[in-house]
Design an enzyme around this catalytic site. Structure first.
Site, mmCIF file in Angstrom:
data_model
loop_
_atom_site.group_PDB
_atom_site.id
_atom_site.type_symbol
_atom_site.label_atom_id
_atom_site.label_comp_id
_atom_site.label_asym_id
_atom_site.label_seq_id
_atom_site.Cartn_x
_atom_site.Cartn_y
_atom_site.Cartn_z
ATOM 1 N N GLY A 297 7.391 -77.397 22.170
ATOM 2 C CA GLY A 297 6.596 -76.882 23.321
ATOM 3 C C GLY A 297 7.198 -76.205 24.418
ATOM 4 O O GLY A 297 6.453 -75.609 25.442
ATOM 5 N N GLU A 334 10.742 -81.176 17.885
ATOM 6 C CA GLU A 334 10.295 -79.961 16.879
ATOM 7 C C GLU A 334 10.210 -78.575 17.830
ATOM 8 O O GLU A 334 9.001 -77.941 17.891
ATOM 9 C CB GLU A 334 8.938 -80.220 16.502
ATOM 10 C CG GLU A 334 8.915 -81.617 15.645
ATOM 11 C CD GLU A 334 7.281 -81.836 15.559
ATOM 12 O OE1 GLU A 334 6.175 -81.053 15.799
ATOM 13 O OE2 GLU A 334 6.912 -82.708 15.017
ATOM 14 N N GLY A 336 10.514 -74.854 18.960
ATOM 15 C CA GLY A 336 10.449 -73.689 18.311
ATOM 16 C C GLY A 336 11.191 -72.647 19.092
ATOM 17 O O GLY A 336 12.140 -72.220 19.322
ATOM 18 N N ARG A 337 10.053 -72.113 20.055
ATOM 19 C CA ARG A 337 10.295 -70.930 20.792
ATOM 20 C C ARG A 337 11.784 -71.084 21.882
ATOM 21 O O ARG A 337 12.472 -70.394 22.060
ATOM 22 C CB ARG A 337 9.067 -70.869 22.093
ATOM 23 C CG ARG A 337 9.010 -69.587 22.760
ATOM 24 C CD ARG A 337 7.815 -69.749 24.022
ATOM 25 N NE ARG A 337 6.954 -70.243 23.603
ATOM 26 C CZ ARG A 337 5.609 -69.490 22.992
ATOM 27 N NH1 ARG A 337 5.831 -68.169 23.095
ATOM 28 N NH2 ARG A 337 4.503 -70.330 22.680
ATOM 29 N N ARG A 373 2.146 -60.725 20.292
ATOM 30 C CA ARG A 373 1.799 -61.741 21.449
ATOM 31 C C ARG A 373 1.121 -61.044 22.494
ATOM 32 O O ARG A 373 0.004 -61.640 23.020
ATOM 33 C CB ARG A 373 3.065 -62.226 21.891
ATOM 34 C CG ARG A 373 3.713 -62.820 20.793
ATOM 35 C CD ARG A 373 4.892 -63.863 21.334
ATOM 36 N NE ARG A 373 4.158 -65.159 22.100
ATOM 37 C CZ ARG A 373 4.183 -65.178 23.400
ATOM 38 N NH1 ARG A 373 4.813 -64.029 24.191
ATOM 39 N NH2 ARG A 373 3.812 -66.067 23.967
ATOM 40 N N CYS A 403 -4.116 -47.958 15.682
ATOM 41 C CA CYS A 403 -5.505 -47.186 16.062
ATOM 42 C C CYS A 403 -6.475 -48.263 16.636
ATOM 43 O O CYS A 403 -7.593 -48.374 16.330
ATOM 44 C CB CYS A 403 -6.112 -46.649 14.830
ATOM 45 S SG CYS A 403 -4.963 -45.448 14.084
ATOM 46 N N TYR A 431 7.740 -65.887 17.675
ATOM 47 C CA TYR A 431 6.614 -65.614 17.369
ATOM 48 C C TYR A 431 6.401 -64.078 17.380
ATOM 49 O O TYR A 431 5.174 -63.668 17.999
ATOM 50 C CB TYR A 431 5.555 -66.452 18.411
ATOM 51 C CG TYR A 431 5.954 -67.792 18.403
ATOM 52 C CD1 TYR A 431 5.312 -68.261 17.236
ATOM 53 C CD2 TYR A 431 6.256 -68.632 19.292
ATOM 54 C CE1 TYR A 431 5.590 -69.829 17.037
ATOM 55 C CE2 TYR A 431 6.473 -69.978 19.135
ATOM 56 C CZ TYR A 431 5.970 -70.462 18.017
ATOM 57 O OH TYR A 431 6.158 -71.914 18.139
HETATM 58 N N1 LLP Z 1 5.363 -78.697 16.351
HETATM 59 C C1 LLP Z 1 4.022 -78.192 16.073
HETATM 60 C C2 LLP Z 1 3.345 -79.182 15.255
HETATM 61 C C3 LLP Z 1 3.629 -76.826 16.337
HETATM 62 O O1 LLP Z 1 2.368 -76.721 15.992
HETATM 63 C C4 LLP Z 1 4.519 -76.239 17.084
HETATM 64 C C5 LLP Z 1 3.962 -74.659 17.474
HETATM 65 C C6 LLP Z 1 5.743 -76.351 17.351
HETATM 66 C C7 LLP Z 1 6.258 -77.648 16.889
HETATM 67 C C8 LLP Z 1 6.773 -75.495 17.963
HETATM 68 O O2 LLP Z 1 6.431 -75.342 19.404
HETATM 69 P P1 LLP Z 1 7.327 -74.359 20.631
HETATM 70 O O3 LLP Z 1 8.583 -75.404 20.781
HETATM 71 O O4 LLP Z 1 7.721 -73.204 19.529
HETATM 72 O O5 LLP Z 1 6.471 -74.245 21.638
HETATM 73 N N2 LLP Z 1 2.113 -67.716 18.560
HETATM 74 C C9 LLP Z 1 2.241 -68.524 19.593
HETATM 75 C C10 LLP Z 1 2.760 -69.904 19.685
HETATM 76 C C11 LLP Z 1 2.114 -71.070 18.755
HETATM 77 C C12 LLP Z 1 2.648 -72.343 18.652
HETATM 78 C C13 LLP Z 1 2.161 -73.160 17.348
HETATM 79 N N3 LLP Z 1 2.854 -74.544 17.403
HETATM 80 C C14 LLP Z 1 2.833 -67.755 20.759
HETATM 81 O O6 LLP Z 1 3.057 -66.869 20.336
HETATM 82 O O7 LLP Z 1 3.053 -68.163 21.904
#
Ligand code: LLP
Length: 476
Positions: A297, A334, A336-337, A373, A403, A431
């Site tokens: 997150g 966990e 990601g981004r 996004r 379109c 993403y």
């Molecule tokens: N763990 C779980 C259970 C999750 O659902 C997510 C993301 C993460 C970890 C990783 O979160 P991060 O570190 O990436 O914030 N498509 C959206 C973001 C959706 C996130 C979904 N879950 C966007 O483009 O902003």
């Protein structure tokens, strides 16, 4: 409107762990606007500091050298010429630098960093993190197969998600993954049955819903009471007691994930407090908790946001953990981004300029199928010319060829551009490709990974034949 401040200060503690930009080139004043640098000029003295004016999201790995936007040592314009556009370009050094911030934060602790690969699940990207020793947070059997195909090991995989199927549970158990993050009482029962059928015990954490507000976009906020995720705070202890009685399960830890693109420490500190309260209560009820997983997150800089650096955030969280007497617990995260978002850009060509009375449209060859996004979350991605022109900038609506009017990449962007120019859509490592679609029968873009001066094509541009491969005309 909830937009982050445009002129946010970049200097200061949250940037402290970034390496200094390599050979940062001072961009002449006339280039700054379309190079997207206005916001990094908060005061007059900073204008004298070339280190400040040349910072883009993704610096120093994405930076101008001699009026050419580079990924590490490679000119993006060369890559566009070689591989065509739209083209995703990733910096390996940027990914590893982002990972190192977490590793520094956890130095001396027992931790498993599980890259949430939904952010970018391309094999070449997963491979970088697997080689760096990461585990993976997966949300489907497909993602798990990708990890294994990229050389990651099953025993560092955790499996999240509200809707795991029995088939997915079976393959994950057979592979021997590290932990299932279980999201409902019903899922707990099904996982128990599947494990008993296979004659194994499924390692589980229960994802709790800590009911804290991450103060982010509602679509990516996941830890509030009315979200579909996790088990409500009030039911957690009895759910753990139930899990402990199920002989197909082995309780390992506790998990939460409160949302995405979080830009302050407070929601994490609140979530940690609530998690620790729960750990005390669960253990008092006789169920030991081995690890604590605080999810992902952490946000990134798209438009001058200043999220805490991963190491500084974790310094605060670990201080709390120690102060409350839980310093001995194993940890999992966990992210990601924050590992990949600013490690990638999307290079796109200006197809047509269409000046108008109300608005000027800049039609580029990337679209909402490549960069979903903006259309989905009204998200902002900075757009910068690969070779900034000295002409006066005009204000453009940067849009794709799809379109529908939802197909926009950037509103009201000041750019000095001509037909045929190349632009980079920044902060496109997370993403974007993983959410890309074939809408309008557009082929998904190619992807390259840059490592110093080395360039590897990690995904070929899709073809229409690829797209039609599994379709059939009705016979007869
Ligand atoms: N763990 C779980 C259970 C999750 O659902 C997510 C993301 C993460 C970890 C990783 O979160 P991060 O570190 O990436 O914030 N498509 C959206 C973001 C959706 C996130 C979904 N879950 C966007 O483009 O902003």
């Amino acid at each position: 409107s909830g937009r982050p401040p445009v002129f946010a200060q970049r200097a200061g503690s949250s940037r402290a762990c970034h390496p200094a930009p390599v050979a940062a080139t001072r961009i002449p004043h006339r280039f700054r606007q379309h190079a997207g640098l206005r916001r990094s000029l908060p005061n007059a003295s900073d204008q004298e500091n070339p280190m400040t004016v040349s910072l883009l999201p993704g610096h120093p790995h994405f930076a101008y050298h001699g009026n050419e936007l580079h990924a590490e040592q490679v000119r993006l314009s060369d890559l566009a010429q070689q591989h065509g556009t739209p083209l995703f370009v990733y910096s390996k050094a940027a990914m590893l630098a982002a990972l190192r911030a977490y590793q520094r934060g956890f130095a001396g602790r027992e931790v498993q960093i599980c890259y949430a690969m939904k952010a970018n699940s391309s094999l070449g990207v997963i491979q970088v993190f697997a080689q760096a020793g990461c585990g993976f947070d997966v949300v489907s059997a497909g993602e798990m197969q990708r990890v294994l195909a990229a050389g990651g090991s099953a025993d560092k995989i955790i499996f999240s998600g509200v809707g795991k199927t029995r088939a997915e549970m079976r393959v994950a158990l057979a592979a021997g993954i590290s932990c299932f993050n279980v999201e409902s009482e019903a899922e707990l029962e099904v996982l128990n049955q599947v494990a008993l059928e296979l004659g194994v015990r499924a390692p589980v954490s229960i994802r709790v819903n800590p009911n804290v507000d991450p103060k982010t976009h509602p679509y990516i906020s996941t830890g509030l009471k009315d979200n579909k995720f996790g088990i409500a705070h009030e039911r957690v202890v009895q759910t753990y007691q139930r899990a402990a009685r199920l002989t197909g399960l082995a309780v390992k830890g506790i998990d939460c994930h409160i949302g995405s693109q979080i830009t302050t420490a407070e929601p994490y500190l609140d979530a940690m407090d609530r998690m620790l309260d729960l750990v005390s209560a669960i253990e008092a009820a006789g169920v030991p908790i081995h690890h604590i997983d605080l999810g992902g997150g952490l946000g990134i800089d798209y438009r001058g946001e200043t999220p805490p650096a991963a190491d500084l955030l974790w310094q605060q969280l670990l201080t709390k953990l120690d102060a409350r007497g839980f310093g001995d617990r194993a940890l999992m995260i966990e992210p990601g981004r924050s590992l990949v978002g600013n490690a990638g850009v999307c290079v796109t060509e200006v197809l047509y300029l269409k000046p108008g009375e109300q608005k000027n449209f800049c039609i580029v060859d990337a679209a909402m199928n490549d960069l979903p996004r903006p259309a989905m979350y009204q998200a902002y991605h900075q757009i910068s010319a690969l070779q900034p022109r000295q002409d006066a900038a005009s204000t453009w609506e940067v849009v794709g060829p799809i379109c529908e009017s939802g197909d926009w990449i950037g509103h009201e962007r000041d750019l000095a551009i001509q037909q045929g120019d190349l632009l980079a859509v920044l902060s496109a490592g997370a993403y974007c490709m993983s959410m890309a679609s074939n809408y309008n029968t557009r082929n998904r873009a190619a992807e390259v990974l840059v490592d110093g001066a080395r360039v590897d094509l990690i995904r070929e541009r899709e073809t229409v034949a690829d797209q039609m491969r599994h379709e059939h005309l009705v016979q007869g």
